[in-house]
Design an enzyme around this catalytic site. Structure first.
Site, PDB file in Angstrom:
ATOM      1  N   PRO A 154       0.841  -1.201   0.000  1.00  0.00           N
ATOM      2  CA  PRO A 154       0.000   0.000   0.000  1.00  0.00           C
ATOM      3  C   PRO A 154       0.876   1.251   0.000  1.00  0.00           C
ATOM      4  O   PRO A 154       1.971   1.252   0.547  1.00  0.00           O
ATOM      5  CB  PRO A 154      -0.777  -0.112   1.312  1.00  0.00           C
ATOM      6  CG  PRO A 154       0.060  -0.984   2.185  1.00  0.00           C
ATOM      7  CD  PRO A 154       0.780  -1.924   1.279  1.00  0.00           C
ATOM      8  N   SER A 208       7.377   5.314   9.366  1.00  0.00           N
ATOM      9  CA  SER A 208       7.405   4.048   8.632  1.00  0.00           C
ATOM     10  C   SER A 208       6.008   3.457   8.536  1.00  0.00           C
ATOM     11  O   SER A 208       5.089   3.876   9.242  1.00  0.00           O
ATOM     12  CB  SER A 208       8.352   3.065   9.318  1.00  0.00           C
ATOM     13  OG  SER A 208       7.659   2.378  10.323  1.00  0.00           O
ATOM     14  N   LYS A 209       5.888   2.479   7.654  1.00  0.00           N
ATOM     15  CA  LYS A 209       4.593   1.855   7.441  1.00  0.00           C
ATOM     16  C   LYS A 209       4.043   1.244   8.725  1.00  0.00           C
ATOM     17  O   LYS A 209       2.852   1.108   8.895  1.00  0.00           O
ATOM     18  CB  LYS A 209       4.710   0.781   6.360  1.00  0.00           C
ATOM     19  CG  LYS A 209       5.014   1.367   4.985  1.00  0.00           C
ATOM     20  CD  LYS A 209       4.747   0.385   3.861  1.00  0.00           C
ATOM     21  CE  LYS A 209       4.972   1.088   2.521  1.00  0.00           C
ATOM     22  NZ  LYS A 209       4.594   0.329   1.352  1.00  0.00           N
ATOM     23  N   ARG A 210       4.942   0.848   9.602  1.00  0.00           N
ATOM     24  CA  ARG A 210       4.480   0.182  10.820  1.00  0.00           C
ATOM     25  C   ARG A 210       4.079   1.152  11.943  1.00  0.00           C
ATOM     26  O   ARG A 210       3.424   0.769  12.890  1.00  0.00           O
ATOM     27  CB  ARG A 210       5.542  -0.802  11.329  1.00  0.00           C
ATOM     28  CG  ARG A 210       5.172  -2.239  11.003  1.00  0.00           C
ATOM     29  CD  ARG A 210       6.375  -3.139  11.021  1.00  0.00           C
ATOM     30  NE  ARG A 210       7.244  -2.837   9.890  1.00  0.00           N
ATOM     31  CZ  ARG A 210       8.543  -2.567   9.991  1.00  0.00           C
ATOM     32  NH1 ARG A 210       9.117  -2.523  11.160  1.00  0.00           N
ATOM     33  NH2 ARG A 210       9.265  -2.337   8.918  1.00  0.00           N
ATOM     34  N   VAL A 264      -1.326   5.423   8.550  1.00  0.00           N
ATOM     35  CA  VAL A 264      -0.234   5.917   7.694  1.00  0.00           C
ATOM     36  C   VAL A 264      -0.540   5.644   6.226  1.00  0.00           C
ATOM     37  O   VAL A 264       0.261   5.925   5.361  1.00  0.00           O
ATOM     38  CB  VAL A 264       1.148   5.304   8.002  1.00  0.00           C
ATOM     39  CG1 VAL A 264       1.760   5.891   9.233  1.00  0.00           C
ATOM     40  CG2 VAL A 264       1.094   3.809   8.092  1.00  0.00           C
TER      41      VAL A 264
END
Ligand code: GLU
Length: 507
Positions: free
Chosen positions: A17, A263-265, A274
Site C-alpha cells: 500500500p 514508517s509503514k508500521r 499511515v
C-alpha cells in the site's frame, strides 16, 4: 522552458500500500504540474518482480483518485507515451543497455550470487564493505576481464549475466537539486550498479531514466531516499547523450516523535493511519478514508508537511494549493507528522460543511442503527451537535439520545441532584410538558420557566434533572431543543420511566 512543457511523473513501485509519504510526493508533483499548466503522469515501476504485490497497483490508483490527485497520463487514462507500466515496456530497455555497452560505459558481469555473497561476507568479517566498482571490477568475472570469445560463449550459452554500469574512477561530477542546491560527488565513491538482468528486466535505475527521457519528463520530484541514486542517474544521462531533467528531492516525513522516518508500521503502533485507504491484503491496515477523514482535509494536511506558503494561512482548497505551490517553498529538513494536527484539519473541514451535507453523510449511520428520521429532523440534530464533532462518525456519540432513551443515569448527577422531592417535581414537570400545545423549543422553555418561577423552584436543579431523564447524563445541546426534537410522546415516556426507575433507586 515554457510552462507548456512541464511534465512530471509519480513513479511508485507496486510493492504494497502507498504510504502517506508517497501520496505527498504524488501531491507535490501534481501541484507543481498544475501550477505550471503542465501534465501529471502516473508510471508504475514494477521491474522488480520479486517485490511485486498483488493489489498494490489498483490501490495506488484508487488512493490518488480518492485524494483528488487527477492523473493526466497513466494506465487507466492512457496517453501519448503508453504503456505506463514498466513491465509492459520491457522490450524498450534492452536497446539502451546495449548502447551503453557499445559505448564502453557498461559491461557484462557473470559473477554468481553465491560468489558475490561470499565476497561480501569476507569483507564484512574484516569490518569492510564490498563494492563492485572501479577498484574491484578488474578482479571479477566480467567482460572486462574475460577474453572476448569467452564472453561470447557465455552469452550465447544462456548463462546468467547482468549488465553493470562502468562508473569512471575519480571524477568529480556536479549537479544541482532544486531543493538541496549544488551537489558534488567523486565517482570513486560510487559502485557499478546493475542496470539489466538476463531475465530480460532492467533494474530501477535504467528503466527509470529511460522512461523519464522517453516520456519527456521535465522535472523529477521524488523522495529524499532517492538522492543517493542521483549521481548514477546523472551519469547515465551523460552516457546516453541525453539532457537530464531537473531534480527536486523532497525531505522525509518524520515520526510524531520527530526521531526517524515515518514508517509503514508506525501507524498501527501509534494508533493513527499511515495509509490513505484501508489495505485489505496480508497485514491489514486502516486508512484515512475509513477513519472518516475528508479527502480535502487529508490533502490540505499533507500539503503543509514540507511546504510552507510563507503566510499564516492553513486552510487551502486544492485550487488554492495549485495557485500557491512552488518548489522554492519546500523545506530541506524533515517534517514531523502530527496525528493531532491531522484531526484538527478534519475538524476544520467538518465545521465548514453545511448542516445539509453533514446530515446526508450521517444518515446512513443512523439508518444502520435502525432509525429513520426525516431529512429535516436530522439536519436540525446535526446543527445542534456538530460543533462538538470532528468526524461524521462522532455525530452518533453526540446525538444518540435523540434516538435512544437512556439505559442508565449518571451516578454523580443522581447523587448531587436527586432527592426526596425530585419524583414529585418531575411529575409536575411532566404535566406541564404534557399540557403544552405548541411543542417547540421556545414555547416549552417559556412554559417550564414560568412553572419554575411560580413554584419558586431551583432552576438549575430542575433543568439538570430534566436533562438527566432525557439524556441519562449532563451532556448534549440546549435541553429544550432536545425535547422538541425528541417529540412529545417520547419525552413523556422518558420522564415516566426516569421517575419510576430513579424513585426505586433512591428509596
Ligand atoms: N520506483 C521508485 C519508487 O518506488 C521511483 C523513484 C523515482 O521517482 O525516481 O519510489
Amino acid at each position: 522552458m515554457t510552462d507548456k512543457q512541464i511534465r512530471v511523473r509519480f513513479a511508485p513501485s507496486p510493492t504494497g500500500p502507498l504510504h502517506i509519504g508517497g501520496v505527498r510526493t504524488a501531491l507535490y508533483n501534481y501541484l507543481f504540474a498544475k501550477h505550471h499548466g503542465g501534465t501529471f503522469i502516473l508510471r508504475i515501476e514494477d521491474t522488480d518482480q520479486t517485490r511485486y504485490v498483488e493489489g498494490a497497483e489498483e490501490y495506488i490508483m484508487d488512493a490518488l483518485d480518492w485524494a483528488g490527485i487527477k492523473v493526466d497520463e497513466g494506465i487507466r487514462e492512457g496517453g501519448p507515451f503508453s504503456p505506463y507500466r514498466q513491465s509492459d515496456r520491457k522490450e524498450i530497455y534492452h536497446e539502451y543497455a546495449n548502447e551503453l555497452i557499445s559505448k564502453g560505459d557498461a559491461y557484462y558481469a557473470f559473477d554468481t550470487p553465491g560468489e558475490l555473497e561470499k565476497l561480501r561476507q569476507e569483507h564484512e568479517a574484516r569490518g569492510e564493505t564490498f563494492n563492485y566498482g572501479c577498484l574491484t571490477r578488474s578482479g571479477m568475472c566480467n567482460s572486462l576481464t574475460l577474453p572476448a570469445d569467452e564472453v561470447k560463449r557465455r552469452l550465447s550459452s544462456g548463462e546468467g549475466y547482468v549488465i553493470r554500469y562502468r562508473m569512471p574512477a575519480d571524477e568529480e561530477i556536479s549537479f544541482s537539486d532544486l531543493i538541496r542546491g549544488d551537489i558534488v560527488v567523486n565517482t570513486s565513491t560510487l559502485d557499478d550498479k546493475v542496470l539489466y538482468k538476463s531475465d530480460g528486466m532492467p533494474t530501477y535505475h535504467l528503466a527509470n531514466i529511460v522512461d523519464d527521457h522517453l516520456m519527456e519528463i521535465s522535472h523529477v520530484i521524488r523522495g529524499e531516499e532517492w538522492l543517493p541514486s542521483l549521481p548514477l542517474h546523472v551519469m547515465l544521462y551523460r552516457s546516453l547523450g541525453w539532457e537530464a531533467p531537473l531534480f527536486a528531492h523532497l525531505p522525509l516525513l518524520l515520526k510524531p516523535t520527530g526521531k526517524g522516518k515515518l514508517s509503514k508500521r508506525d501507524g498501527d503502533k501509534m494508533g493513527f493511519p499511515v495509509f490513505p485507504l484501508y489495505w485489505p491484503y496480508g497485514e491489514t491496515a486502516t486508512g484515512y478514508r475509513e477513519e472518516g477523514y475528508f479527502p480535502d482535509a487529508f490533502v490540505n494536511m499533507l500539503a503543509l508537511l514540507g511546504w510552507n506558503p510563507g503566510t499564516d494561512q492553513e486552510i487551502f482548497s486544492m485550487e488554492e494549493l495549485v495557485a500557491a505551490f512552488t518548489i522554492e517553498r519546500v523545506g530541506k529538513s524533515g517534517s514531523r507528522f502530527d496525528p493531532e494536527k491531522a484531526k484538527w484539519f478534519n475538524n476544520r473541514y467538518f465545521q465548514m460543511k453545511s448542516d445539509e451535507e453533514l446530515a446526508t453523510l450521517f444518515m446512513p449511520l443512523v439508518v444502520e442503527k435502525g432509525f429513520h428520521p426525516g431529512e429535516e429532523t436530522l439536519r436540525r440534530i446535526v446543527s445542534l451537535v456538530k460543533e462538538r464533532a470532528s468526524f461524521v462518525k462522532d455525530l452518533w456519540h453526540e446525538a444518540d439520545f435523540f434516538f435512544v432513551a437512556p439505559e442508565s443515569y449518571d451516578r454523580d448527577v443522581i447523587k448531587k441532584r436527586w432527592n426526596d422531592d425530585s419524583p414529585m417535581l418531575m411529575r409536575e414537570l411532566r404535566d406541564v410538558i404534557a399540557g403544552e400545545q405548541q411543542f417547540t423549543s421556545e414555547a416549552l422553555e417559556k412554559r417550564v420557566k414560568e412553572w419554575i418561577a411560580a413554584g419558586s423552584y431551583n432552576t438549575g436543579m430542575i433543568l439538570n434533572l430534566f436533562r438527566l431523564l432525557m439524556v441519562g447524563a449532563s451532556r448534549g445541546p440546549h435541553l429544550f431543543d432536545i425535547v422538541e426534537l425528541t417529540g412529545r410522546e417520547e419525552t413523556l415516556r422518558r420522564l415516566d420511566d426516569g421517575i419510576r426507575r430513579l424513585s426505586s433507586v433512591a428509596s
